[in-house]
Design a protein around this motif. Structure first.
Motif, PDB file in Angstrom:
ATOM      1  N   PRO A  70      -7.860   2.916  -7.237  1.00  0.00           N
ATOM      2  CA  PRO A  70      -6.726   2.001  -7.132  1.00  0.00           C
ATOM      3  C   PRO A  70      -6.246   1.874  -5.703  1.00  0.00           C
ATOM      4  O   PRO A  70      -6.575   2.686  -4.849  1.00  0.00           O
ATOM      5  CB  PRO A  70      -5.668   2.655  -8.029  1.00  0.00           C
ATOM      6  N   THR A  71      -5.426   0.852  -5.493  1.00  0.00           N
ATOM      7  CA  THR A  71      -4.930   0.588  -4.145  1.00  0.00           C
ATOM      8  C   THR A  71      -4.221   1.796  -3.557  1.00  0.00           C
ATOM      9  O   THR A  71      -4.372   2.117  -2.388  1.00  0.00           O
ATOM     10  CB  THR A  71      -3.952  -0.595  -4.177  1.00  0.00           C
ATOM     11  N   GLY A  72      -3.477   2.480  -4.373  1.00  0.00           N
ATOM     12  CA  GLY A  72      -2.718   3.619  -3.863  1.00  0.00           C
ATOM     13  C   GLY A  72      -3.576   4.806  -3.493  1.00  0.00           C
ATOM     14  O   GLY A  72      -3.078   5.786  -2.981  1.00  0.00           O
ATOM     15  N   GLN A  83       0.828  -1.195   0.000  1.00  0.00           N
ATOM     16  CA  GLN A  83       0.000   0.000   0.000  1.00  0.00           C
ATOM     17  C   GLN A  83       0.861   1.242   0.000  1.00  0.00           C
ATOM     18  O   GLN A  83       1.437   1.610   1.030  1.00  0.00           O
ATOM     19  CB  GLN A  83      -0.885  -0.002   1.243  1.00  0.00           C
ATOM     20  N   PRO A  84       1.016   1.931  -1.118  1.00  0.00           N
ATOM     21  CA  PRO A  84       1.706   3.227  -1.091  1.00  0.00           C
ATOM     22  C   PRO A  84       0.799   4.267  -0.445  1.00  0.00           C
ATOM     23  O   PRO A  84      -0.291   4.530  -0.942  1.00  0.00           O
ATOM     24  CB  PRO A  84       1.955   3.534  -2.566  1.00  0.00           C
ATOM     25  N   LEU A  85       1.237   4.846   0.665  1.00  0.00           N
ATOM     26  CA  LEU A  85       0.374   5.767   1.404  1.00  0.00           C
ATOM     27  C   LEU A  85       0.364   7.160   0.771  1.00  0.00           C
ATOM     28  O   LEU A  85      -0.661   7.802   0.700  1.00  0.00           O
ATOM     29  CB  LEU A  85       0.839   5.855   2.854  1.00  0.00           C
ATOM     30  N   GLY A 141      -3.210   3.868   7.336  1.00  0.00           N
ATOM     31  CA  GLY A 141      -1.951   4.361   7.892  1.00  0.00           C
ATOM     32  C   GLY A 141      -1.697   3.708   9.230  1.00  0.00           C
ATOM     33  O   GLY A 141      -2.574   3.059   9.808  1.00  0.00           O
ATOM     34  N   THR A 142      -0.512   3.868   9.740  1.00  0.00           N
ATOM     35  CA  THR A 142      -0.163   3.212  11.000  1.00  0.00           C
ATOM     36  C   THR A 142      -0.998   3.717  12.164  1.00  0.00           C
ATOM     37  O   THR A 142      -1.231   2.997  13.128  1.00  0.00           O
ATOM     38  CB  THR A 142       1.326   3.447  11.304  1.00  0.00           C
ATOM     39  N   SER A 175       6.237   2.013  -0.335  1.00  0.00           N
ATOM     40  CA  SER A 175       5.034   1.220  -0.113  1.00  0.00           C
ATOM     41  C   SER A 175       5.209   0.376   1.145  1.00  0.00           C
ATOM     42  O   SER A 175       6.306  -0.081   1.460  1.00  0.00           O
ATOM     43  CB  SER A 175       4.762   0.301  -1.312  1.00  0.00           C
ATOM     44  N   THR A 176       4.135   0.191   1.857  1.00  0.00           N
ATOM     45  CA  THR A 176       4.152  -0.615   3.066  1.00  0.00           C
ATOM     46  C   THR A 176       3.189  -1.777   2.904  1.00  0.00           C
ATOM     47  O   THR A 176       2.212  -1.694   2.164  1.00  0.00           O
ATOM     48  CB  THR A 176       3.730   0.224   4.284  1.00  0.00           C
TER      49      THR A 176
END
Length: 561
Positions: free
Chosen positions: A402-404, A207-209, A252-253, A215-216
């Motif tokens: 999209p995922t990003g 997942q690019p935040l 996000g974290t 990407s994480t």
């Protein structure tokens, strides 16, 4: 469309853990913590204002522990039931002079611990089961033998599914992985033997935040703390895609987890193609309607390229969403139906009924009018080939992010927050449930002990605001119901005004007061003993419920198909 909880004594007030409709009739089979399987007849009430009539038919007694899953074979001649302790029974339907009866045909022994889910192959010759012994087993039903044990999971297997085209089987575990196995038959002495090899292990996604950021990876599924014993996944009837529950991801974290169900395209089963964000509770079961419907042609932004519409149900711990493949908004949403988590879903073979069970000891029914879901699609003769299902998902449309761009998806979903004022009605109610249909402004209300506030946002994608504990303190002494026309009320709808809208415990004497009894003839239906609606919670399995604030997302979101 009408629906609600049927107030009858389903399983001696003990948790109902599973249910399934017979594929050739309207007979409903239920099972649970009382060790028995019970058969029920479901028929229309004859009144547009009342729920279907449920009649007790018979009990199948053999299991010595709680029955977690029951499934009829495609032909309807056999019934498989799995229970605690690893018992897996095959029942066979016998025709006698006095009528039809079910008898135990054989017991399949190999699992050493509780069986949580099972699924038949399309031809009814094989069966796959999943257990808390961390394994899946593929059975030859005719011989009663274990053909293959799939023991690659590291924790409980809580859901299994068999590809209608016979090429794949899939499993979902509390080890936070979904595994897809591909058929690779083995030949021995000129005899071909069934064999499946693990092809995909779906666990995390990148997942690019932010733009230009690293990407994480994040987990796609809930861990073992999910307060449910089941994660029932399902293939679409044509095998074109796989629908998987128990989804959970973080943007996000520091953000909260988002509950979702994932759709995997047959073209690429290695990663989700679409995610269906749900409300505050985790998705525990999904089930497809067995009938295809003609396209309505009213939505050009659909996520699927199919010549027909497929309808499916998605159950969270406390609500039920009904979707189709032509639109991004749900057809209907039912919420606040039960005290305890939903455990299973099933459709009648004619798509006239949808039933789901709960650990509170009750089942709910949704009845659809003729043509309400659409006109049936005439499937061309011949089986659907694997090649026909290779390209079914359309991702190039405005609703597919999209995922990003998940952050954008969250921003978009915030527009649906119930705090926004809309032209539609606002409903604040105590002890009732509501369902919304996309093509109707009617509000379906049933007497129910759960508290809720529902504020639709002009269409079916309006969110459900779950206001059980904390929000109850802010409710006023009187309920406010705006915009609900009198013509929408029915005989079995009960609206009560309460000074304190918090959930009331059942009466200690196990009896309902006159005010609490539902106004329906279904009260009198019993499987041979007195109705017990009180003390529903005393026999429930321990399933802690999370009190995290609700995050409401309804519009499906595509993920890099």
């Amino acid at each position: 469309m009408k629906g609600g909880t049927v107030q009858i004594n389903w399983h001696e007030s003990k948790p109902v853990l599973t249910l399934d409709f017979h594929p050739l009739s309207a007979t409903l089979a239920t099972a649970g913590a009382d060790f028995d399987i019970k058969l029920w007849s479901i028929k229309p009430s004859g009144s547009p204002k009342k729920l279907p009539v449920v009649t007790y038919l018979n009990s199948l007694s053999y299991h010595s522990s709680a029955v977690n899953v029951i499934r009829f074979s495609p032909s309807g001649e056999l019934l498989a039931s799995g229970s605690d302790g690893g018992e897996l029974l095959i029942w066979k339907l016998h025709s006698m002079d006095t009528g039809q009866t079910w008898k135990v045909l054989k017991m399949l022994r190999s699992h050493i611990k509780d069986i949580m889910d099972l699924e038949w192959s399309t031809d009814g010759a094989y069966l796959i089961s999943g257990s808390v012994d961390n394994s899946c087993i593929i059975w030859d039903v005719n011989k009663g033998t274990n053909l293959q044990t799939l023991d690659t999971h590291a924790h409980y297997v809580q859901g299994v599914a068999w590809d209608p085209l016979g090429k794949y089987v899939a499993s979902l575990s509390s080890d936070r992985t979904c595994r897809v196995y591909i058929s690779k038959p083995l030949k021995s002495k000129g005899v071909e033997r069934i064999n499946y090899a693990c092809k995909h292990v779906i666990s995390k996604a990148e997942q690019p935040l932010l733009k230009n950021s690293k990407s994480t990876k994040y987990h796609l599924f809930h861990d073992e703390t999910l307060p449910s014993f089941f994660r029932r996944l399902s293939w679409s009837p044509d095998g074109s895609f796989l629908l998987v529950p128990a989804g959970s991801y973080k943007i996000g974290t520091a953000s909260e987890s988002v509950n979702a169900a994932y759709i995997f395209s047959r073209k690429d089963l290695s990663r989700p193609a679409i995610q269906i964000p749900c409300a505050s509770k985790a998705v525990v079961a999904v089930r497809f309607c067995p009938i295809f419907f003609n396209l309505k042609g009213t939505n050009s932004d659909g996520l699927f390229k199919l010549p027909y519409r497929i309808v499916f149900a998605v159950a969270t711990l406390n609500s039920l969403y009904i979707y189709d493949t032509e639109s991004t908004s749900p057809i209907a949403v039912f919420a606040g139906l039960h005290y305890a988590p939903v455990t299973d879903i099933t459709w009648s073979p004619d798509a006239h009924y949808l039933a789901f069970s709960s650990q509170d000891g009750f089942c709910s029914l949704v009845e659809f009018e003729d043509g309400e879901l659409g006109s049936p699609y005439c499937v061309p003769k011949g089986n659907v080939s694997d090649k026909d299902c290779q390209s079914t998902l359309q991702t190039a449309n405005v609703h597919a992010l999209p995922t990003g761009s998940v952050g954008a998806a969250v921003a978009e979903s915030k527009k649906l927050e119930p705090e926004e004022k809309v032209d539609d009605m606002d409903i604040e109610a105590s002890r009732n449930i509501v369902a919304f249909a996309s093509d109707s402004s009617k509000t379906i209300t049933q007497d129910n002990p759960n508290d809720m506030i529902i504020k639709p946002t002009g269409n079916v994608s309006g969110d459900i605001a779950d206001s059980r504990k904390n929000e109850a303190e802010h409710k006023t002494d009187d309920m406010v119901i705006e915009g609900v026309e009198a013509e929408h009320k029915t005989d079995d709808m009960v609206i009560e005004v309460a000074a304190d809208s918090k959930k009331q415990p059942p009466n200690p004497d196990g009896k309902q007061s006159e005010a609490d009894k539902p106004q329906s003839s279904l009260n009198d239906i019993k499987p041979g003993s007195a109705e017990k609606t009180g003390n529903q919670l005393s026999s429930l399995k321990s399933t802690p419920v999370s009190n995290k604030p609700a995050r409401k997302r309804i519009t499906p979101i595509a993920i890099n198909p």
